[in-house]
Enzyme design. Sequence first.
Site, PDB file in Angstrom:
ATOM      1  N   CYS A 142      -3.740  54.399 -22.239  1.00 49.27           N
ATOM      2  CA  CYS A 142      -3.459  54.495 -20.810  1.00 49.27           C
ATOM      3  C   CYS A 142      -4.362  53.478 -20.114  1.00 49.27           C
ATOM      4  CB  CYS A 142      -3.698  55.913 -20.297  1.00 49.27           C
ATOM      5  SG  CYS A 142      -5.362  56.538 -20.645  1.00 49.27           S
ATOM      6  N   THR A 143      -4.494  53.565 -18.810  1.00 45.99           N
ATOM      7  CA  THR A 143      -5.234  52.540 -18.075  1.00 45.99           C
ATOM      8  C   THR A 143      -6.713  52.519 -18.450  1.00 45.99           C
ATOM      9  OG1 THR A 143      -3.705  52.849 -16.229  1.00 45.99           O
ATOM     10  CG2 THR A 143      -5.726  51.618 -15.785  1.00 45.99           C
TER      11      THR A 143
END
Length: 245
Positions: A183-184
């Site tokens: 994810c980020t």
Amino acid sequence: MNDILNISAYKFVPLPDAQVLRERLHQRASDLGLKGTVLLAEEGINLFLAGPEPAVRAFVAALHQDPRLADLVPKESWSARQPFRKMLVKVKREIIRMNHPTIRPAQGRAPAVPAATVRRWLDQGHDDNGRPVVTLDTRNAFEVDHGSFEGAIDWRIHKFSDFPQALQDHRAELEGKTVVSFCTGGIRCEKAAIFMQESGLAHVYQLEGGILKYFEETGGAHFRGECFVFDEREALGADLRARRE
């Protein structure tokens, strides 16, 4: 001139005094002239802040005075302008909503794989035991559309709380493979990896530090496009700079 320091960090750690902590952190951030968002919950802290470097580092130093947050290591990037409009410090039920209160990363993380290892696995097409490797994007569909790893699994979820059902619907495609969730910045893929482990998948990892740390340490190999970020920069390239600046 890129003289605004942007940081993001999270930690799953019990914070039963989240409401008291909110007041203290809001005052400190305001005194330093910072902008961004700090989310607090009984399960931990998640923050995105920006401002002049001395002010940001002073805020991080203040966080480190709390023994529970002493090992917090923010991810950093730079911008020419302030990407946030105001300073918010909120107390919420979860610092990233999954609607599965039994998933408590503070009680034990899923195994994390550093960026260099993930790059090597992707270079060679398998993990160190010869098992096929798949990357699983745990972000929302509109984030994925800005960029992702080549060949990443994308279940087109619209919010993170959709992930548990998506796993039930697609679990078979992960069987027998080494799964690297990403994810980020790491917070969503950490919860996702734990959930997958508890569902019985045997070889599940999270990408340590998320896409932003991967950019920092590998230059973005095997990643196509940009990484969406939740501020006015919109998306960052592998050099951790916004294309619009």
